[in-house]
Design an enzyme around this catalytic site. Structure first.
Site, PDB file in Angstrom:
ATOM      1  N   LYS A 155      -2.220 -20.560  31.798  1.00 16.29           N
ATOM      2  CA  LYS A 155      -1.783 -21.847  31.252  1.00 16.29           C
ATOM      3  C   LYS A 155      -0.921 -22.639  32.243  1.00 16.29           C
ATOM      4  O   LYS A 155      -0.448 -22.090  33.248  1.00 16.29           O
ATOM      5  CB  LYS A 155      -1.031 -21.595  29.944  1.00 16.29           C
ATOM      6  CG  LYS A 155      -1.911 -20.962  28.853  1.00 16.29           C
ATOM      7  CD  LYS A 155      -1.180 -20.908  27.521  1.00 16.29           C
ATOM      8  CE  LYS A 155      -2.049 -20.307  26.430  1.00 16.29           C
ATOM      9  NZ  LYS A 155      -1.405 -20.369  25.104  1.00 16.29           N
ATOM     10  N   TYR A 208      -8.905 -26.048  20.780  1.00 17.82           N
ATOM     11  CA  TYR A 208      -7.947 -25.507  19.807  1.00 17.82           C
ATOM     12  C   TYR A 208      -8.148 -26.086  18.406  1.00 17.82           C
ATOM     13  O   TYR A 208      -7.235 -26.015  17.585  1.00 17.82           O
ATOM     14  CB  TYR A 208      -6.515 -25.763  20.295  1.00 17.82           C
ATOM     15  CG  TYR A 208      -6.053 -24.795  21.363  1.00 17.82           C
ATOM     16  CD1 TYR A 208      -5.928 -23.433  21.091  1.00 17.82           C
ATOM     17  CD2 TYR A 208      -5.715 -25.226  22.641  1.00 17.82           C
ATOM     18  CE1 TYR A 208      -5.485 -22.534  22.051  1.00 17.82           C
ATOM     19  CE2 TYR A 208      -5.272 -24.333  23.611  1.00 17.82           C
ATOM     20  CZ  TYR A 208      -5.162 -22.987  23.303  1.00 17.82           C
ATOM     21  OH  TYR A 208      -4.721 -22.083  24.248  1.00 17.82           O
ATOM     22  N   PHE A 265       2.015 -26.676  15.014  1.00 17.65           N
ATOM     23  CA  PHE A 265       2.213 -26.679  16.466  1.00 17.65           C
ATOM     24  C   PHE A 265       1.044 -27.293  17.243  1.00 17.65           C
ATOM     25  O   PHE A 265       1.067 -27.343  18.469  1.00 17.65           O
ATOM     26  CB  PHE A 265       2.479 -25.251  16.965  1.00 17.65           C
ATOM     27  CG  PHE A 265       1.404 -24.244  16.618  1.00 17.65           C
ATOM     28  CD1 PHE A 265       0.255 -24.124  17.398  1.00 17.65           C
ATOM     29  CD2 PHE A 265       1.551 -23.402  15.525  1.00 17.65           C
ATOM     30  CE1 PHE A 265      -0.731 -23.199  17.090  1.00 17.65           C
ATOM     31  CE2 PHE A 265       0.560 -22.462  15.208  1.00 17.65           C
ATOM     32  CZ  PHE A 265      -0.574 -22.374  16.003  1.00 17.65           C
ATOM     33  N   ARG A 274      -5.953  -8.154  25.225  1.00 14.49           N
ATOM     34  CA  ARG A 274      -4.815  -8.507  24.360  1.00 14.49           C
ATOM     35  C   ARG A 274      -3.656  -7.514  24.552  1.00 14.49           C
ATOM     36  O   ARG A 274      -2.491  -7.884  24.484  1.00 14.49           O
ATOM     37  CB  ARG A 274      -5.265  -8.620  22.903  1.00 14.49           C
ATOM     38  CG  ARG A 274      -6.103  -9.902  22.707  1.00 14.49           C
ATOM     39  CD  ARG A 274      -6.658 -10.024  21.315  1.00 14.49           C
ATOM     40  NE  ARG A 274      -5.675 -10.457  20.335  1.00 14.49           N
ATOM     41  CZ  ARG A 274      -5.287 -11.710  20.141  1.00 14.49           C
ATOM     42  NH1 ARG A 274      -5.770 -12.674  20.908  1.00 14.49           N
ATOM     43  NH2 ARG A 274      -4.432 -12.028  19.199  1.00 14.49           N
ATOM     44  N   THR A 319       1.817 -12.849  21.269  1.00 17.50           N
ATOM     45  CA  THR A 319       1.801 -14.310  21.473  1.00 17.50           C
ATOM     46  C   THR A 319       3.186 -14.833  21.818  1.00 17.50           C
ATOM     47  O   THR A 319       3.341 -15.685  22.698  1.00 17.50           O
ATOM     48  CB  THR A 319       1.284 -15.006  20.190  1.00 17.50           C
ATOM     49  OG1 THR A 319       0.014 -14.456  19.862  1.00 17.50           O
ATOM     50  CG2 THR A 319       1.160 -16.510  20.383  1.00 17.50           C
ATOM     51  N   ARG A 348       2.726 -11.518  29.394  1.00  9.41           N
ATOM     52  CA  ARG A 348       3.648 -12.466  28.751  1.00  9.41           C
ATOM     53  C   ARG A 348       5.098 -12.002  28.876  1.00  9.41           C
ATOM     54  O   ARG A 348       6.011 -12.824  29.003  1.00  9.41           O
ATOM     55  CB  ARG A 348       3.246 -12.697  27.300  1.00  9.41           C
ATOM     56  CG  ARG A 348       2.006 -13.597  27.190  1.00  9.41           C
ATOM     57  CD  ARG A 348       1.491 -13.632  25.779  1.00  9.41           C
ATOM     58  NE  ARG A 348       0.427 -14.611  25.592  1.00  9.41           N
ATOM     59  CZ  ARG A 348      -0.497 -14.502  24.642  1.00  9.41           C
ATOM     60  NH1 ARG A 348      -0.500 -13.472  23.818  1.00  9.41           N
ATOM     61  NH2 ARG A 348      -1.422 -15.432  24.515  1.00  9.41           N
ATOM     62  N   ASN A 393       3.281 -19.731  26.977  1.00  8.45           N
ATOM     63  CA  ASN A 393       3.164 -18.267  26.954  1.00  8.45           C
ATOM     64  C   ASN A 393       2.203 -17.716  28.005  1.00  8.45           C
ATOM     65  O   ASN A 393       1.623 -16.653  27.834  1.00  8.45           O
ATOM     66  CB  ASN A 393       2.862 -17.747  25.543  1.00  8.45           C
ATOM     67  CG  ASN A 393       1.491 -18.132  25.047  1.00  8.45           C
ATOM     68  OD1 ASN A 393       0.791 -18.913  25.681  1.00  8.45           O
ATOM     69  ND2 ASN A 393       1.083 -17.574  23.914  1.00  8.45           N
ATOM     70  N   HIS A 431      -3.894 -17.303  27.749  1.00  6.44           N
ATOM     71  CA  HIS A 431      -4.648 -17.230  26.499  1.00  6.44           C
ATOM     72  C   HIS A 431      -5.598 -16.044  26.604  1.00  6.44           C
ATOM     73  O   HIS A 431      -6.112 -15.754  27.685  1.00  6.44           O
ATOM     74  CB  HIS A 431      -5.467 -18.514  26.299  1.00  6.44           C
ATOM     75  CG  HIS A 431      -6.503 -18.384  25.222  1.00  6.44           C
ATOM     76  ND1 HIS A 431      -6.205 -18.515  23.899  1.00  6.44           N
ATOM     77  CD2 HIS A 431      -7.841 -18.096  25.293  1.00  6.44           C
ATOM     78  CE1 HIS A 431      -7.313 -18.331  23.178  1.00  6.44           C
ATOM     79  NE2 HIS A 431      -8.314 -18.079  23.999  1.00  6.44           N
ATOM     80  N   GLU A 457     -15.844 -19.314  23.380  1.00 11.55           N
ATOM     81  CA  GLU A 457     -14.906 -19.893  24.358  1.00 11.55           C
ATOM     82  C   GLU A 457     -15.482 -19.866  25.774  1.00 11.55           C
ATOM     83  O   GLU A 457     -15.328 -20.835  26.531  1.00 11.55           O
ATOM     84  CB  GLU A 457     -13.580 -19.135  24.293  1.00 11.55           C
ATOM     85  CG  GLU A 457     -12.851 -19.376  22.976  1.00 11.55           C
ATOM     86  CD  GLU A 457     -11.631 -18.497  22.770  1.00 11.55           C
ATOM     87  OE1 GLU A 457     -11.003 -18.622  21.707  1.00 11.55           O
ATOM     88  OE2 GLU A 457     -11.296 -17.690  23.656  1.00 11.55           O
TER      89      GLU A 457
HETATM   90  P1  CMP Z   1      -3.114 -18.984  22.397  1.00 17.31           P
HETATM   91  O1  CMP Z   1      -3.496 -17.545  22.503  1.00 17.31           O
HETATM   92  O2  CMP Z   1      -3.551 -19.861  23.505  1.00 17.31           O
HETATM   93  O3  CMP Z   1      -3.643 -19.592  21.015  1.00 17.31           O
HETATM   94  C1  CMP Z   1      -2.971 -20.622  20.317  1.00 17.31           C
HETATM   95  C2  CMP Z   1      -1.669 -20.982  20.934  1.00 17.31           C
HETATM   96  O4  CMP Z   1      -0.782 -21.736  20.127  1.00 17.31           O
HETATM   97  C3  CMP Z   1      -0.898 -19.709  21.229  1.00 17.31           C
HETATM   98  O5  CMP Z   1      -1.506 -19.036  22.308  1.00 17.31           O
HETATM   99  C4  CMP Z   1       0.516 -20.240  21.454  1.00 17.31           C
HETATM  100  O6  CMP Z   1       0.735 -20.618  22.807  1.00 17.31           O
HETATM  101  C5  CMP Z   1       0.540 -21.536  20.622  1.00 17.31           C
HETATM  102  N1  CMP Z   1       1.491 -21.461  19.511  1.00 17.31           N
HETATM  103  C6  CMP Z   1       2.575 -22.219  19.367  1.00 17.31           C
HETATM  104  N2  CMP Z   1       3.229 -21.904  18.231  1.00 17.31           N
HETATM  105  C7  CMP Z   1       2.540 -20.893  17.648  1.00 17.31           C
HETATM  106  C8  CMP Z   1       2.707 -20.132  16.455  1.00 17.31           C
HETATM  107  N3  CMP Z   1       3.736 -20.341  15.622  1.00 17.31           N
HETATM  108  N4  CMP Z   1       1.796 -19.166  16.168  1.00 17.31           N
HETATM  109  C9  CMP Z   1       0.732 -18.954  16.996  1.00 17.31           C
HETATM  110  N5  CMP Z   1       0.526 -19.658  18.141  1.00 17.31           N
HETATM  111  C10 CMP Z   1       1.419 -20.608  18.470  1.00 17.31           C
END
Ligand code: CMP
Length: 139
Positions: free
Chosen positions: A11, A51, A59, A87, A93, A104, A114, A117, A128
Site C-alpha cells: 500500500k 473495495y 471507513f 494472511r 488487519t 504489518r 496497514n 492487502h 482480485e
Molecule cells: P485490506 O485488507 O486492504 O481490506 C480493507 C481495508 O480497509 C483494510 O485492509 C484496512 O486497511 C481498511 N480498514 C480501515 N478501517 C477498517 C476496519 N474498521 N475494519 C476493517 N478494515 C478497515
C-alpha cells in the site's frame, strides 16, 4: 490447482516509506512465487471499484482516499495454501494486533495505513488477480 494463488498490494504507506524491497524479500523468502507484478497509482474509480464490497462501511471513503494517495505495488503470489499462509505472514488487519515478525507488525502504523492487502478467500483471490492483471501479464 485451486487454492494456490493470492493477491496482494503493497500500500501507499509502505511504498512511500521505502519498505517495498523488504516486504518483497519477506514474501519470497516465505516461499511465495511472484506470478504477476505492477507498480501503479490507482485512480479513485479503480480503488472504489476494488473495495466496493466495503462501500457501506464507515471507513470506505478514507480507504479509497488513502489507496489513491500514492503508488502501490500489486502482485499475484503462488504457493500451496496461498490465501491462508499469506494472511499468517501479513498478520492482523490492525497492526496493533499483528503478531511479532508479521509484515504489518514490522511495517504498518495503523488500520488504514496497514502496509499490505491480502485476499481473504480463494474466490476473492481469483477475482482480485483478474481485476488487476490480464492473461498476458500473469505467468
Ligand atoms: P485490506 O485488507 O486492504 O481490506 C480493507 C481495508 O480497509 C483494510 O485492509 C484496512 O486497511 C481498511 N480498514 C480501515 N478501517 C477498517 C476496519 N474498521 N475494519 C476493517 N478494515 C478497515
Amino acid at each position: 490447482m485451486s487454492g494456490n494463488i493470492t493477491f496482494t498490494m503493497i500500500k501507499p504507506d509502505a511504498v512511500g516509506n521505502g519498505y517495498t524491497g523488504k516486504i518483497l524479500d519477506l514474501i519470497i523468502s516465505n516461499g511465495f512465487k511472484i506470478r504477476g507484478m505492477k507498480f501503479i497509482h490507482l485512480s479513485e474509480a479503480k480503488a472504489g471499484e476494488f473495495y466496493a464490497v466495503h462501500s457501506e462501511r464507515p471507513f470506505y471513503k478514507d480507504l479509497v482516499s488513502f489507496m489513491t494517495s500514492g503508488p502501490i505495488v500489486a502482485a499475484i503470489l503462488e504457493k500451496d495454501n496461498a490465501v491462508a499462509d499469506f494472511r499468517t505472514l501479513i498478520g492482523a488487519t490492525n497492526p496493533a494486533e499483528a503478531a511479532p515478525g508479521t509484515i504489518r507488525n514490522l511495517y504498518a502504523k495503523s488500520i488504514d495505513a496497514n502496509a499490505v492487502h491480502g485476499s481473504d478467500s480463494d474466490e476473492n483471490a481469483a477475482i482480485e488477480a483478474s481485476f488487476f492483471f490480464s492473461a498476458f501479464e500473469r505467468f
